[in-house]
Design a protein around this motif. Structure first.
Motif, PDB file in Angstrom:
ATOM      1  N   ARG A  73       0.841  -1.179  -0.124  1.00 51.25           N
ATOM      2  CA  ARG A  73       0.067   0.002   0.047  1.00 51.25           C
ATOM      3  C   ARG A  73       0.751   1.419   0.009  1.00 51.25           C
ATOM      4  N   VAL A  74       1.869   1.136   0.595  1.00 51.04           N
ATOM      5  CA  VAL A  74       2.870   2.412   0.777  1.00 51.04           C
ATOM      6  C   VAL A  74       3.523   2.622  -0.694  1.00 51.04           C
ATOM      7  N   ASP A  75       3.895   1.487  -1.329  1.00 50.18           N
ATOM      8  CA  ASP A  75       4.571   1.555  -2.499  1.00 50.18           C
ATOM      9  C   ASP A  75       3.419   2.345  -3.636  1.00 50.18           C
ATOM     10  N   GLN A  76       2.209   1.716  -3.430  1.00 50.51           N
ATOM     11  CA  GLN A  76       1.175   2.134  -4.386  1.00 50.51           C
ATOM     12  C   GLN A  76       0.794   3.603  -4.293  1.00 50.51           C
ATOM     13  N   ARG A  77       0.959   4.077  -2.915  1.00 55.88           N
ATOM     14  CA  ARG A  77       0.618   5.483  -2.744  1.00 55.88           C
ATOM     15  C   ARG A  77       1.690   6.413  -3.077  1.00 55.88           C
ATOM     16  N   MET A  78       2.836   6.116  -3.208  1.00 55.21           N
ATOM     17  CA  MET A  78       4.115   6.926  -3.568  1.00 55.21           C
ATOM     18  C   MET A  78       4.176   7.284  -4.967  1.00 55.21           C
ATOM     19  N   ASP A  79       4.328   8.468  -5.281  1.00 57.10           N
ATOM     20  CA  ASP A  79       4.750   9.039  -6.721  1.00 57.10           C
ATOM     21  C   ASP A  79       6.048   8.848  -7.071  1.00 57.10           C
ATOM     22  N   THR A  80       7.038   8.795  -5.995  1.00 57.70           N
ATOM     23  CA  THR A  80       8.377   8.729  -6.415  1.00 57.70           C
ATOM     24  C   THR A  80       8.951   7.286  -6.503  1.00 57.70           C
ATOM     25  N   VAL A  81       9.940   7.097  -7.125  1.00 61.64           N
ATOM     26  CA  VAL A  81      10.483   5.871  -7.453  1.00 61.64           C
ATOM     27  C   VAL A  81      11.873   5.964  -6.866  1.00 61.64           C
ATOM     28  N   ALA A  82      12.171   6.827  -6.115  1.00 62.82           N
ATOM     29  CA  ALA A  82      13.691   6.923  -5.584  1.00 62.82           C
ATOM     30  C   ALA A  82      13.713   6.355  -4.563  1.00 62.82           C
ATOM     31  N   ILE A  83      12.606   5.736  -3.862  1.00 60.62           N
ATOM     32  CA  ILE A  83      12.562   5.010  -2.676  1.00 60.62           C
ATOM     33  C   ILE A  83      11.854   3.848  -2.912  1.00 60.62           C
ATOM     34  N   THR A  84      11.857   2.646  -2.411  1.00 59.78           N
ATOM     35  CA  THR A  84      11.146   1.368  -2.170  1.00 59.78           C
ATOM     36  C   THR A  84      10.057   1.725  -1.353  1.00 59.78           C
ATOM     37  N   GLY A  85       8.882   0.972  -1.270  1.00 60.39           N
ATOM     38  CA  GLY A  85       8.066   1.035  -0.269  1.00 60.39           C
ATOM     39  C   GLY A  85       8.466   0.528   1.155  1.00 60.39           C
ATOM     40  N   GLN A  86       9.245  -0.721   1.104  1.00 60.59           N
ATOM     41  CA  GLN A  86       9.952  -1.313   2.322  1.00 60.59           C
ATOM     42  C   GLN A  86      10.818  -0.255   2.762  1.00 60.59           C
ATOM     43  N   ASP A  87      11.699   0.450   2.176  1.00 59.02           N
ATOM     44  CA  ASP A  87      12.451   1.555   2.615  1.00 59.02           C
ATOM     45  C   ASP A  87      11.838   2.774   3.335  1.00 59.02           C
ATOM     46  N   ALA A  88      10.742   3.178   2.541  1.00 59.69           N
ATOM     47  CA  ALA A  88      10.042   4.124   3.061  1.00 59.69           C
ATOM     48  C   ALA A  88       9.175   3.739   4.345  1.00 59.69           C
ATOM     49  N   ALA A  89       8.613   2.709   4.232  1.00 53.81           N
ATOM     50  CA  ALA A  89       7.968   2.072   5.459  1.00 53.81           C
ATOM     51  C   ALA A  89       8.674   1.932   6.732  1.00 53.81           C
ATOM     52  N   THR A  90       9.971   1.454   6.820  1.00 56.84           N
ATOM     53  CA  THR A  90      10.804   1.366   7.904  1.00 56.84           C
ATOM     54  C   THR A  90      11.628   2.428   8.296  1.00 56.84           C
TER      55      THR A  90
END
Length: 138
Positions: A73-90
């Motif tokens: 869900r984090v991945d789907q909500r992000m417009d950026t591709v500079a960071i993965t959903g996993q990295d963003a979440a943690t």
């Protein structure tokens, strides 16, 4: 917590610019707001700036989904591709947990541990000892 301080920390920890950090932070807070109960989201939001608070409280709360679904869900909500959903979440979760008081930190950690989010929490820098409390103490 001040928005600029949180975004600067997320930016530094993920090595992305502040625009990407803001996008990742928004995505994580919106997803976290879905995962927490309405009361838990409100309690946590009370410690955030107005700009951050709205992301945490505007989602439908109390949904139950897995750690993998949280990251997705984090991945789907992000417009950026500079960071993965996993990295963003943690990164965002860890930064947020470091900044809030122990009661709210423990509440988030308890709920995430209860629903099998141990791997995600283990990747954060948030040090929370929940072993000596009874369930629901917070």
């Amino acid at each position: 917590m001040d928005q600029s301080a949180l975004l600067e920390t997320v930016s530094d920890r993920t090595d992305v610019d502040e625009t990407a950090a803001a996008d990742a932070t928004r995505a994580v807070l919106e997803t976290l707001g879905e995962r927490l109960s309405a009361d838990e989201a409100e309690d946590l939001a009370a410690q955030l700036s107005n700009e951050l608070r709205q992301h945490l409280t505007e989602s439908e709360p109390g949904r139950q989904f897995s750690e993998e679904e949280f990251v997705s869900r984090v991945d789907q909500r992000m417009d950026t591709v500079a960071i993965t959903g996993q990295d963003a979440a943690t990164t965002v979760l860890g930064t947020l947990l470091e900044a809030v008081d122990e009661r709210d930190r423990a509440t988030v950690v308890d709920q995430f541990e209860h629903y099998g989010f141990e791997d995600l929490l283990a990747e954060t820098n948030a040090d929370v000892d929940t072993a000596d409390r009874t369930p629901g103490e917070y």
